[in-house]
Motif scaffolding. Structure first.
Motif, PDB file in Angstrom:
ATOM      1  N   UNK A  17       0.793  -1.224   0.000  1.00  0.00           N
ATOM      2  CA  UNK A  17       0.000   0.000   0.000  1.00  0.00           C
ATOM      3  C   UNK A  17       0.831   1.283   0.000  1.00  0.00           C
ATOM      4  N   UNK A  18       2.089   1.196  -0.390  1.00  0.00           N
ATOM      5  CA  UNK A  18       2.922   2.392  -0.492  1.00  0.00           C
ATOM      6  C   UNK A  18       2.425   3.263  -1.643  1.00  0.00           C
ATOM      7  N   UNK A  19       2.628   4.576  -1.531  1.00  0.00           N
ATOM      8  CA  UNK A  19       2.338   5.503  -2.613  1.00  0.00           C
ATOM      9  C   UNK A  19       3.679   6.042  -3.121  1.00  0.00           C
ATOM     10  N   UNK A  20       3.734   6.339  -4.407  1.00  0.00           N
ATOM     11  CA  UNK A  20       4.982   6.828  -4.993  1.00  0.00           C
ATOM     12  C   UNK A  20       4.737   8.071  -5.831  1.00  0.00           C
ATOM     13  N   UNK A  21       5.809   8.825  -6.035  1.00  0.00           N
ATOM     14  CA  UNK A  21       5.804   9.965  -6.956  1.00  0.00           C
ATOM     15  C   UNK A  21       7.197  10.024  -7.572  1.00  0.00           C
ATOM     16  N   UNK A  22       7.262  10.481  -8.801  1.00  0.00           N
ATOM     17  CA  UNK A  22       8.545  10.528  -9.489  1.00  0.00           C
ATOM     18  C   UNK A  22       9.018   9.125  -9.817  1.00  0.00           C
ATOM     19  N   UNK A  23      10.323   8.960  -9.949  1.00  0.00           N
ATOM     20  CA  UNK A  23      10.882   7.648 -10.275  1.00  0.00           C
ATOM     21  C   UNK A  23      11.083   6.873  -8.982  1.00  0.00           C
ATOM     22  N   UNK A  24      10.038   6.152  -8.571  1.00  0.00           N
ATOM     23  CA  UNK A  24      10.069   5.363  -7.336  1.00  0.00           C
ATOM     24  C   UNK A  24       9.259   4.098  -7.571  1.00  0.00           C
ATOM     25  N   UNK A  25       9.630   3.043  -6.897  1.00  0.00           N
ATOM     26  CA  UNK A  25       8.912   1.781  -7.048  1.00  0.00           C
ATOM     27  C   UNK A  25       9.598   0.687  -6.277  1.00  0.00           C
ATOM     28  N   UNK A  26       9.536  -0.537  -6.805  1.00  0.00           N
ATOM     29  CA  UNK A  26      10.192  -1.675  -6.178  1.00  0.00           C
ATOM     30  C   UNK A  26      11.014  -2.418  -7.217  1.00  0.00           C
ATOM     31  N   UNK A  27      11.990  -3.178  -6.731  1.00  0.00           N
ATOM     32  CA  UNK A  27      12.836  -3.958  -7.624  1.00  0.00           C
ATOM     33  C   UNK A  27      13.420  -5.133  -6.844  1.00  0.00           C
ATOM     34  N   UNK A  28      13.746  -6.189  -7.558  1.00  0.00           N
ATOM     35  CA  UNK A  28      14.506  -7.305  -7.008  1.00  0.00           C
ATOM     36  C   UNK A  28      15.943  -7.042  -7.440  1.00  0.00           C
ATOM     37  N   UNK A  29      16.769  -6.458  -6.559  1.00  0.00           N
ATOM     38  CA  UNK A  29      18.084  -5.993  -6.985  1.00  0.00           C
ATOM     39  C   UNK A  29      19.089  -7.132  -7.174  1.00  0.00           C
ATOM     40  N   UNK A  30      19.915  -6.997  -8.187  1.00  0.00           N
ATOM     41  CA  UNK A  30      20.978  -7.966  -8.443  1.00  0.00           C
ATOM     42  C   UNK A  30      21.965  -8.016  -7.293  1.00  0.00           C
ATOM     43  N   UNK A  31      22.101  -6.894  -6.585  1.00  0.00           N
ATOM     44  CA  UNK A  31      23.078  -6.792  -5.500  1.00  0.00           C
ATOM     45  C   UNK A  31      22.524  -7.239  -4.161  1.00  0.00           C
ATOM     46  N   UNK A  32      21.264  -7.691  -4.122  1.00  0.00           N
ATOM     47  CA  UNK A  32      20.687  -8.228  -2.899  1.00  0.00           C
ATOM     48  C   UNK A  32      19.892  -7.237  -2.078  1.00  0.00           C
ATOM     49  N   UNK A  33      18.818  -7.734  -1.483  1.00  0.00           N
ATOM     50  CA  UNK A  33      17.982  -6.941  -0.589  1.00  0.00           C
ATOM     51  C   UNK A  33      18.533  -7.040   0.828  1.00  0.00           C
ATOM     52  N   UNK A  34      18.100  -6.149   1.693  1.00  0.00           N
ATOM     53  CA  UNK A  34      18.475  -6.225   3.104  1.00  0.00           C
ATOM     54  C   UNK A  34      17.785  -7.417   3.752  1.00  0.00           C
ATOM     55  N   UNK A  35      16.500  -7.589   3.414  1.00  0.00           N
ATOM     56  CA  UNK A  35      15.680  -8.683   3.936  1.00  0.00           C
ATOM     57  C   UNK A  35      14.769  -9.136   2.807  1.00  0.00           C
ATOM     58  N   UNK A  36      14.617 -10.418   2.598  1.00  0.00           N
ATOM     59  CA  UNK A  36      13.760 -10.909   1.530  1.00  0.00           C
ATOM     60  C   UNK A  36      14.406 -10.713   0.176  1.00  0.00           C
ATOM     61  N   UNK A  37      13.564 -10.469  -0.837  1.00  0.00           N
ATOM     62  CA  UNK A  37      14.064 -10.361  -2.209  1.00  0.00           C
ATOM     63  C   UNK A  37      13.888  -8.981  -2.833  1.00  0.00           C
ATOM     64  N   UNK A  38      12.906  -8.201  -2.371  1.00  0.00           N
ATOM     65  CA  UNK A  38      12.581  -6.935  -3.017  1.00  0.00           C
ATOM     66  C   UNK A  38      12.924  -5.747  -2.128  1.00  0.00           C
ATOM     67  N   UNK A  39      13.060  -4.583  -2.747  1.00  0.00           N
ATOM     68  CA  UNK A  39      13.339  -3.334  -2.028  1.00  0.00           C
ATOM     69  C   UNK A  39      12.531  -2.212  -2.664  1.00  0.00           C
ATOM     70  N   UNK A  40      12.329  -1.137  -1.901  1.00  0.00           N
ATOM     71  CA  UNK A  40      11.781   0.084  -2.467  1.00  0.00           C
ATOM     72  C   UNK A  40      12.924   0.852  -3.111  1.00  0.00           C
ATOM     73  N   UNK A  41      12.662   1.528  -4.222  1.00  0.00           N
ATOM     74  CA  UNK A  41      13.704   2.291  -4.913  1.00  0.00           C
ATOM     75  C   UNK A  41      13.298   3.753  -5.066  1.00  0.00           C
TER      76      UNK A  41
END
Length: 170
Positions: A17-41
């Motif tokens: 339920x996050x809201x975004x503006x501009x260039x923001x979203x989520x990604x499964x980073x090649x360099x690894x997440x802190x926890x789990x698989x995805x991160x907010x960008x």
């Protein structure tokens, strides 16, 4: 221990339920997440005319809360001049109910991190901060992660956010 007031705190189920503006979203980073698989960008990897990017989420504040404890993991991708990491700010916006909507009572800057020309750290940083006292009429709050980017920058390195935890202290 208090419950986390944030839903989808590690972005594992996408952006809602996050809201975004501009260039923001989520990604499964090649360099690894802190926890789990995805991160907010926040922000693109490279942009000739970067703009601000925002990820935010509103949540109810318990009536007996005195303040909020906020923790999150942050990582800026490797940036090398002329690419510039933008200024990052973390805010809490206190709100009260009004005619079926929410009106802003006040906002509070929790952290204000300046941009850098070169960032050689590939490690996650964990941040923990406590808000000031909850305003008496606050029924809801909104956490906002903002990447401010100047139009004179030649680029912005993407910024990752993960494991956002907000708990009420009473």
């Amino acid at each position: 221990m208090s419950l986390n007031l944030i839903q989808n705190f590690s972005f594992e189920t996408g952006i809602n339920p996050w809201q975004t503006a501009g260039t923001a979203g989520t990604v499964n980073p090649l360099t690894g997440a802190f926890e789990g698989s995805f991160v907010g960008t926040l922000g693109p990897l490279v942009a000739l005319l970067p703009g601000n990017a925002v990820i935010s989420q509103a949540f109810p504040v318990p009536a007996d809360a005195v303040n909020l404890r906020v923790s999150y993991a942050l990582r800026r991708l490797l940036a090398v001049a002329p690419i510039v990491n933008g200024n990052i700010q973390v805010q809490i916006v206190w709100q009260r109910g009004a005619d079926g909507g929410y009106a802003v009572i006040s906002s509070e800057v929790l952290e204000d991190m300046p941009g850098t020309d070169i960032d050689l750290s590939l490690e996650w940083e964990t941040h923990v901060v406590v808000t000031g006292p909850k305003p008496a009429l606050a029924e809801q709050a909104r956490i906002r992660f903002i990447l401010f980017a100047s139009l004179i920058e030649l680029g912005v390195a993407g910024t990752y956010i993960d494991e956002v935890v907000v708990t009420a202290e009473s």
